[in-house]
Every structure is written in C-alpha cells, then in structure tokens.
Design a protein around this motif. Structure first.
Motif, PDB file in Angstrom:
ATOM      1  N   PHE B  13       0.874  -1.169   0.000  1.00 25.47           N
ATOM      2  CA  PHE B  13       0.000   0.000   0.000  1.00 25.47           C
ATOM      3  C   PHE B  13       0.912   1.220   0.000  1.00 25.47           C
ATOM      4  O   PHE B  13       1.571   1.491   1.002  1.00 25.47           O
ATOM      5  CB  PHE B  13      -0.914   0.008   1.215  1.00 25.47           C
ATOM      6  CG  PHE B  13      -1.898  -1.123   1.212  1.00 25.47           C
ATOM      7  CD1 PHE B  13      -3.031  -1.071   0.402  1.00 25.47           C
ATOM      8  CD2 PHE B  13      -1.697  -2.242   1.999  1.00 25.47           C
ATOM      9  CE1 PHE B  13      -3.942  -2.105   0.393  1.00 25.47           C
ATOM     10  CE2 PHE B  13      -2.602  -3.277   1.995  1.00 25.47           C
ATOM     11  CZ  PHE B  13      -3.727  -3.214   1.181  1.00 25.47           C
ATOM     12  N   LYS B  16       4.395   1.135   1.670  1.00 26.15           N
ATOM     13  CA  LYS B  16       4.415   0.102   2.705  1.00 26.15           C
ATOM     14  C   LYS B  16       4.204  -1.286   2.096  1.00 26.15           C
ATOM     15  O   LYS B  16       3.106  -1.593   1.615  1.00 26.15           O
ATOM     16  CB  LYS B  16       3.326   0.404   3.726  1.00 26.15           C
ATOM     17  CG  LYS B  16       3.359  -0.506   4.933  1.00 26.15           C
ATOM     18  CD  LYS B  16       2.233  -0.114   5.878  1.00 26.15           C
ATOM     19  CE  LYS B  16       1.951  -1.210   6.877  1.00 26.15           C
ATOM     20  NZ  LYS B  16       2.933  -1.307   7.927  1.00 26.15           N
ATOM     21  N   VAL B  18       3.374  -4.925   2.326  1.00 31.34           N
ATOM     22  CA  VAL B  18       2.686  -5.761   3.309  1.00 31.34           C
ATOM     23  C   VAL B  18       2.998  -7.233   3.073  1.00 31.34           C
ATOM     24  O   VAL B  18       3.370  -7.955   3.991  1.00 31.34           O
ATOM     25  CB  VAL B  18       1.164  -5.505   3.270  1.00 31.34           C
ATOM     26  CG1 VAL B  18       0.456  -6.404   4.262  1.00 31.34           C
ATOM     27  CG2 VAL B  18       0.884  -4.048   3.603  1.00 31.34           C
ATOM     28  N   GLY B  37       2.103 -12.028  13.595  1.00 32.30           N
ATOM     29  CA  GLY B  37       1.841 -10.910  14.497  1.00 32.30           C
ATOM     30  C   GLY B  37       0.771 -10.000  13.928  1.00 32.30           C
ATOM     31  O   GLY B  37       0.400 -10.118  12.760  1.00 32.30           O
ATOM     32  N   SER B  38       0.275  -9.089  14.756  1.00 29.70           N
ATOM     33  CA  SER B  38      -0.733  -8.142  14.275  1.00 29.70           C
ATOM     34  C   SER B  38      -0.109  -7.241  13.213  1.00 29.70           C
ATOM     35  O   SER B  38       1.021  -6.798  13.361  1.00 29.70           O
ATOM     36  CB  SER B  38      -1.240  -7.290  15.429  1.00 29.70           C
ATOM     37  OG  SER B  38      -1.761  -8.132  16.420  1.00 29.70           O
ATOM     38  N   GLY B  39      -0.859  -7.000  12.155  1.00 30.04           N
ATOM     39  CA  GLY B  39      -0.389  -6.098  11.111  1.00 30.04           C
ATOM     40  C   GLY B  39       0.639  -6.684  10.176  1.00 30.04           C
ATOM     41  O   GLY B  39       1.333  -5.956   9.478  1.00 30.04           O
ATOM     42  N   THR B  40       0.754  -8.025  10.131  1.00 29.12           N
ATOM     43  CA  THR B  40       1.705  -8.617   9.196  1.00 29.12           C
ATOM     44  C   THR B  40       1.047  -8.947   7.861  1.00 29.12           C
ATOM     45  O   THR B  40       1.673  -9.533   6.998  1.00 29.12           O
ATOM     46  CB  THR B  40       2.334  -9.912   9.754  1.00 29.12           C
ATOM     47  OG1 THR B  40       1.304 -10.678  10.338  1.00 29.12           O
ATOM     48  CG2 THR B  40       3.389  -9.601  10.758  1.00 29.12           C
ATOM     49  N   GLY B  41      -0.208  -8.605   7.702  1.00 27.22           N
ATOM     50  CA  GLY B  41      -0.827  -8.793   6.394  1.00 27.22           C
ATOM     51  C   GLY B  41      -1.629 -10.069   6.256  1.00 27.22           C
ATOM     52  O   GLY B  41      -1.856 -10.546   5.144  1.00 27.22           O
ATOM     53  N   LYS B  42      -2.102 -10.620   7.368  1.00 30.53           N
ATOM     54  CA  LYS B  42      -2.902 -11.852   7.286  1.00 30.53           C
ATOM     55  C   LYS B  42      -4.241 -11.568   6.623  1.00 30.53           C
ATOM     56  O   LYS B  42      -4.684 -12.309   5.741  1.00 30.53           O
ATOM     57  CB  LYS B  42      -3.105 -12.425   8.691  1.00 30.53           C
ATOM     58  CG  LYS B  42      -1.792 -12.674   9.437  1.00 30.53           C
ATOM     59  CD  LYS B  42      -1.985 -13.271  10.798  1.00 30.53           C
ATOM     60  CE  LYS B  42      -2.778 -12.421  11.774  1.00 30.53           C
ATOM     61  NZ  LYS B  42      -2.186 -11.115  12.112  1.00 30.53           N
ATOM     62  N   THR B  43      -4.872 -10.480   7.077  1.00 33.68           N
ATOM     63  CA  THR B  43      -6.156 -10.124   6.457  1.00 33.68           C
ATOM     64  C   THR B  43      -5.965  -9.772   4.986  1.00 33.68           C
ATOM     65  O   THR B  43      -6.774 -10.160   4.138  1.00 33.68           O
ATOM     66  CB  THR B  43      -6.795  -8.943   7.207  1.00 33.68           C
ATOM     67  OG1 THR B  43      -6.925  -9.301   8.585  1.00 33.68           O
ATOM     68  CG2 THR B  43      -8.153  -8.605   6.662  1.00 33.68           C
ATOM     69  N   VAL B  44      -4.868  -9.067   4.698  1.00 30.21           N
ATOM     70  CA  VAL B  44      -4.582  -8.719   3.302  1.00 30.21           C
ATOM     71  C   VAL B  44      -4.455  -9.981   2.450  1.00 30.21           C
ATOM     72  O   VAL B  44      -4.937 -10.041   1.317  1.00 30.21           O
ATOM     73  CB  VAL B  44      -3.308  -7.849   3.223  1.00 30.21           C
ATOM     74  CG1 VAL B  44      -2.871  -7.655   1.783  1.00 30.21           C
ATOM     75  CG2 VAL B  44      -3.552  -6.504   3.879  1.00 30.21           C
ATOM     76  N   GLU B 165      -9.171 -14.418  12.043  1.00 30.22           N
ATOM     77  CA  GLU B 165      -9.083 -14.238  13.499  1.00 30.22           C
ATOM     78  C   GLU B 165     -10.417 -14.497  14.193  1.00 30.22           C
ATOM     79  O   GLU B 165     -10.996 -13.589  14.808  1.00 30.22           O
ATOM     80  CB  GLU B 165      -8.581 -12.828  13.822  1.00 30.22           C
ATOM     81  CG  GLU B 165      -7.230 -12.555  13.193  1.00 30.22           C
ATOM     82  CD  GLU B 165      -6.489 -11.383  13.823  1.00 30.22           C
ATOM     83  OE1 GLU B 165      -6.831 -11.011  14.954  1.00 30.22           O
ATOM     84  OE2 GLU B 165      -5.559 -10.880  13.199  1.00 30.22           O
TER      85      GLU B 165
HETATM   86  N1  ADP Z   1      -6.711  -0.808   2.413  1.00 31.48           N
HETATM   87  C1  ADP Z   1      -5.535  -0.550   2.990  1.00 31.48           C
HETATM   88  N2  ADP Z   1      -4.890   0.603   2.726  1.00 31.48           N
HETATM   89  C2  ADP Z   1      -3.689   0.873   3.281  1.00 31.48           C
HETATM   90  N3  ADP Z   1      -3.048   0.050   4.120  1.00 31.48           N
HETATM   91  C3  ADP Z   1      -3.631  -1.115   4.431  1.00 31.48           C
HETATM   92  C4  ADP Z   1      -4.909  -1.480   3.880  1.00 31.48           C
HETATM   93  N4  ADP Z   1      -5.232  -2.704   4.356  1.00 31.48           N
HETATM   94  C5  ADP Z   1      -4.219  -3.069   5.171  1.00 31.48           C
HETATM   95  N5  ADP Z   1      -3.260  -2.129   5.226  1.00 31.48           N
HETATM   96  C6  ADP Z   1      -2.013  -2.207   5.968  1.00 31.48           C
HETATM   97  O1  ADP Z   1      -1.515  -3.498   5.806  1.00 31.48           O
HETATM   98  C7  ADP Z   1      -0.950  -3.967   7.017  1.00 31.48           C
HETATM   99  C8  ADP Z   1      -1.478  -5.360   7.305  1.00 31.48           C
HETATM  100  O2  ADP Z   1      -2.854  -5.279   7.601  1.00 31.48           O
HETATM  101  P1  ADP Z   1      -3.692  -6.554   7.974  1.00 31.48           P
HETATM  102  O3  ADP Z   1      -3.580  -7.558   6.897  1.00 31.48           O
HETATM  103  O4  ADP Z   1      -5.046  -6.056   8.288  1.00 31.48           O
HETATM  104  O5  ADP Z   1      -2.992  -7.074   9.289  1.00 31.48           O
HETATM  105  P2  ADP Z   1      -3.364  -8.342  10.151  1.00 31.48           P
HETATM  106  O6  ADP Z   1      -2.266  -9.311   9.913  1.00 31.48           O
HETATM  107  O7  ADP Z   1      -3.371  -7.882  11.583  1.00 31.48           O
HETATM  108  O8  ADP Z   1      -4.698  -8.818   9.692  1.00 31.48           O
HETATM  109  C9  ADP Z   1      -1.306  -2.976   8.093  1.00 31.48           C
HETATM  110  O9  ADP Z   1      -0.129  -2.312   8.469  1.00 31.48           O
HETATM  111  C10 ADP Z   1      -2.239  -2.015   7.444  1.00 31.48           C
HETATM  112  O10 ADP Z   1      -1.925  -0.709   7.819  1.00 31.48           O
END
Ligand code: ADP
Ligand code: MG
Lengths: 258, 263
Positions: B13, B16, B18, B37-44, B165
């Motif tokens: 993004f 950054k 991810v 860990g939190s914010g490592t891009g699992k949801t992404v 999660e």
């Molecule tokens: N739509 C988006 N726009 C910008 N940054 C994003 C977006 N979605 C996620 N991020 C960034 O990607 C990183 C990973 O997010 P995420 O996958 O939600 O983490 P997690 O592993 O806790 O689920 C975070 O640092 C977040 O700031």
C-alpha cells in the motif's frame, strides 16, 4: 516556486479528473445494473418508504415557507409600480419553473442523499460491503440500484406536490393577506405557463433525483477511515449534490427553455 | 493440483510493503492455519484470495482459475464456493440473524421459503445459535456475532472456508467454543479451510499444516509437529510468546524484576 505551483496545480487537476472518472464509472455501472437479475422488490419498496414517504413533511413545509415569502416580496415589489396583478403570474412562473424542483432537490439532497451516504459509509467501514462481495452480490446492484430507482421516481413526485403546495402558499399571502380575488389568483397563476413548463420541471426533478442518489451512494461507497470518514461522507455528499443541482439547473434551464 | 494456490503474491500500500513473495498451497480437504503478528498482512492475504484486493505481483488461483483475471460474473461464481468469516463478523446490521444467514440462499438458489428456513435452522444449529434468528446483530455478543457469521458463510455449502481471526477478543472459554465449532464444521462438511488465529491451542487442534507470516514473508509452512520442532528463532519466540527475540522490529521495553518494580 513557480515549479511547485505548477506541480500542485497539475496534481490537483489530476486528482479531480480521477474523482470525476471514478464517479462516472460507478454511475455507468449503476445504469447497467438496473437491468440485471435478480430483481429485489422488497428492497426497492423499503427504499420508496425511506426516500418518499418520510420526506413528505419536510418538502411540504419548505415549499409553503418559500412560496409565502416569495409572494410577500412580489406583492411588495409590484406595489411600487401599482402592478399588483402581476404578482400571481410571476409567482406561478417562479414556483413551477424553479422553486418547486430546486427546493425539492435541495431538501432531498439533505434528507435522503445524506442518509444514503451515511448508511453506505457505515457499511463500508464495517466491512459489510466486502461481505456483500463475498456473498457473490454486486454492491452496485444491491445497494445503488434500489436507491437510484426510488430517488428518480420520488423526486419528480415530490416536485409536483411542492408545486401544488406552492400554489396554496402564494394563495395564502396574495389572496388571504393582500386581498386579491381568489378567482383572479387561480387564473393568473397559470397565465405565463404552458404545459411544457411542467414537463421541464419534471425533467429537472428527474436529473436532480439521479444526482442525489448517485452522489449519496458514491460518497458512502468510497468512505474510508473509520468513524471520521463516516462523519464526512454525508456532509460532503450534501455539498456536492447541492452544488451539482444548482449547476445542472442553470444548464437545464438554458437548454430546455430555448 | 492444489485447490488454493498462492503464487509469489506481493502486495504493497503506497510505500508500505505488506506481503512479499508469499507462496502457499492448500490441498482439497486440508486445513491450513496462518499465524503471524498483528499487522503482518494476514487479512490482506485473505482479501487477495477473495479477490477483494488485486495483487501487485504474483497471483492467487482457486481450482486453477486466477482470481485477478476473472470477469466479475465468473468471480461471483467462484465466490459462491467460498465462505468468508470476517474478523468483526461484518453482519448486515439492518437485517435479523435469520435474514443474514438466508441472504446468500435467497439470492443464489431458486428454493422455496420453507427450504430457506430449514437450511438456516440447520446452519444456525451447526454453530450452536439455534433460536436466535429473530435477533438483530446489535443484540448479540462478539462470540455470537462470529458464529452467526460462520452460519452465513456455510449456508451455500461452500468448498472453502476462510476464517479471519475468529477468536481474537473473546474470553478463553468462548475461544474454545469457537475452536470446537471450526473443528465440527471441518469434520461435518469436509471443507478446505484457511484459519487465521493467534490462539495456539486451537491452532494445533485445527491445523493439518501451519504457516507463519513474518514481515510479509511466509517463513514456514509445515505440519504441526514439524512446526513445533522448527528451530527458526522467530517461530520459537512466537510459540513461547516472549517479547525478547528477533520477532519485533523495535526492541521491547526491558523486563523489570518484580522486586525492582515493588521495592
Ligand atoms: N486498504 C488498505 N490501505 C492501506 N493500508 C492497508 C490497507 N489494508 C491493510 N493495510 C495495511 O496493511 C498492514 C497489514 O494489515 P492486515 O492484513 O489487516 O494485518 P493483520 O495481519 O493484523 O490482519 C497494516 O499495516 C495495514 O496498515
Ligand atoms: Mg486482520
């Protein structure tokens, strides 16, 4: 110095084009999606309820208020030339051609456009729109289309009501207060008007309905940034759609009157 | 051929980064647990699999179909065979629990209202939420919302279930309940699952294989026993749950001796 200025101008022109393109794309997708299956009658009915029925009081009240104050001003103005008889004619012209559609459009952009932006914005930041996508449902088809259809039907309908109420608003002042004859008022109100004026009013209302629904849904759909974003979406939707209602009103008037 | 095939997936993004070069294969019927860990891009990662985000490089293929290249209609067809359970459940808050679970059924299947009702009841009882169908999402607790989200995801009998999660923010007992629900679903439906979790206990119960995401890369993807025995310092630190080690970018605050803290 000059370069940064050019840089900045260029960047803002580009981002404005981006925004316009994004809006146009979503608007286009909405038009296409109108004819797609499945047709969700219940959802559409809910929108008619929310958009139409609940907007009636505010449209009636503002139409009465504006038509009354306009009649007061006209009566005062024409009295300067001993031409009180013209007040009813100009009142009719103004209400049918401009005040009816524009007042309805502006009030509804505040009443329903902002509600659409807030609702879709909340759905966006709570991932409900993503959930729709994951359930293999096009958010444009499911969310935009019913709101769009409800809006393009309801805004013209309410415009007709607003014109009707405006007639009686003028009546109260010019007949009730200024003491003109009721028969003459009813006759003079329509004197400068032709049937096409009502048609123009309805065209305008139709375009305003499109603007209200598309801008409201678009601002909601593009919401980002949590609670703050949801807070900004309705405000920005009202400002944008009011602006475009007034701009398009000018061009529609120029185009349709000649 | 793997059912879900993530190949060289990268996503950034702005500046950054991810995810960089993530490779994962999930076979049919397998359950993969993704830790990180939190914010490592699992949801992404999950959003890329669902086609909610487009990869910058690499691709995700489901049954050989590359998600980012599908037309919207084809993408919707593929999505009908995937159930996604969101981190915050993402229930439609204007609808009742029943309408939430029935949503996909009503839109995609030409079935009668009785069949919808019986399928919704079936799904709700599978997640232990029978009798809640008239409630609105606002009246449910976090754990109940998640389970209704599961019911909504399984209503269309998907081949793949993705859990984001599912236990984060719940008490230990509810965490165990959710863990059991996922295991039940896995055994009853025989689906392929990807589960993202921080809860190591349920991770080891659910997983056929465990992957660990670290700074955008997938540093391990192996069966639970091998994962436990993996000498990689990051994995060992994650399993111990210790702040000291290579896991964090910024060093953690130093640990105080308890005598120093309370003289
Ligand atoms: N739509 C988006 N726009 C910008 N940054 C994003 C977006 N979605 C996620 N991020 C960034 O990607 C990183 C990973 O997010 P995420 O996958 O939600 O983490 P997690 O592993 O806790 O689920 C975070 O640092 C977040 O700031
Ligand atoms: Mg997450």
């Amino acid at each position: 110095m000059v370069l940064t200025f050019i840089d900045k101008t260029g960047a803002s022109v580009l981002s404005a084009l981006d925004t316009a393109g994004d809006f146009a794309t979503l608007a286009g997708r909405t038009f296409v999606a109108i004819f797609k299956r499945p047709f969700d009658g219940k959802n559409l009915l809910n929108q008619f309820q929310a958009v139409g029925v609940h907007s009636l009081p505010v449209v009636i009240l503002t139409s009465v208020a504006v038509s009354m104050v306009f009649a007061v001003q006209l009566a005062f103005g024409f009295r300067q030339f001993q031409a009180e008889g013209l007040a009813a004619q100009v009142e009719g012209l103004a209400i049918v051609r401009e005040l009816g559609p524009v007042i309805t459009g502006l009030m509804l952009s505040g009443r329903i456009g902002s509600a659409m932006a807030a609702e879709l914005g909340t759905m966006q930041v709570t991932e409900q729109i993503d959930a729709l996508e994951c359930l293999a449902t096009d958010p444009i088809h499911y969310l935009f289309v019913p709101r769009f259809l409800a809006s393009i039907v309801v805004v013209p309908l309410l415009t007709v009501i607003s014109i009707y109420v405006g007639f009686w608003g003028g009546y109260m002042i010019l007949v009730g207060v200024e003491g003109q004859s009721a028969f003459v008022y009813s006759h003079e109100f329509y004197k400068l008007l032709a049937f096409r004026d009502l048609r123009i009013a309805l065209y305008k209302a139709l375009v305003f309905g499109m603007i209200i629904a598309l801008v409201g849904c678009w601002k909601g759909y593009r919401t980002q940034g949590g609670a703050e974003g949801v807070g900004n979406a309705p405000t920005s939707s009202v400002v944008t759609s009011s602006l475009w209602i007034l701009i398009s009103d000018f061009f529609l008037t120029k185009l349709l009157l000649v | 051929m793997a059912l879900i095939d993530v190949v060289n997936l990268s996503k950034a993004f702005g500046p950054k980064v991810v995810l960089s070069n993530v490779n994962l294969q999930v076979q049919e019927g397998e359950s993969l647990v993704v830790l990180g860990g939190s914010g490592t891009g699992k949801t992404v990662l999950l959003r890329n699999i669902m086609g909610l985000l487009t990869p910058d490089a690499g691709h995700v293929a489901i049954e050989g179909k590359i998600i980012a290249q599908l037309k919207r209609e084809e993408l919707f067809k593929v999505r009908q065979s995937i159930g996604m359970c969101f981190q915050m459940a993402a229930l439609f808050d204007s609808m009742t629990v029943f309408e939430n679970v029935a949503f996909g059924l009503r839109r995609h299947l030409e079935i009668s209202e009785e069949e919808v009702r019986s399928r919704v009841d079936e799904c709700l009882s599978m997640v232990g939420m029978k009798g809640t169908d008239k409630l609105k999402p606002a009246e449910l607790s976090g754990g109940m919302k998640r389970r209704v989200g599961f019911a909504r995801a399984i209503a269309l009998k998907p081949k793949i279930l993705l859990f984001d999660e599912p236990t984060t923010g719940l008490d230990p007992v509810m965490t165990d309940v959710i863990g059991r629900v996922i295991l039940d679903l896995k055994h009853e439906l025989g689906v392929t699952t990807i589960t993202i979790t921080h809860d190591l206990k349920s991770a080891f119960e659910i997983a056929d294989r465990i992957a660990l995401l670290f700074r955008g890369e997938c540093i391990a993807c192996e069966p639970p026993d091998a994962f436990k025995a993996n000498p990689h310092p990051v994995i060992q630190q994650f399993l111990r749950g210790d702040a000291d080690g290579p896991f964090l970018q910024d060093p953690p605050p130093p640990k105080r001796k308890s005598q120093e803290a309370h003289p």
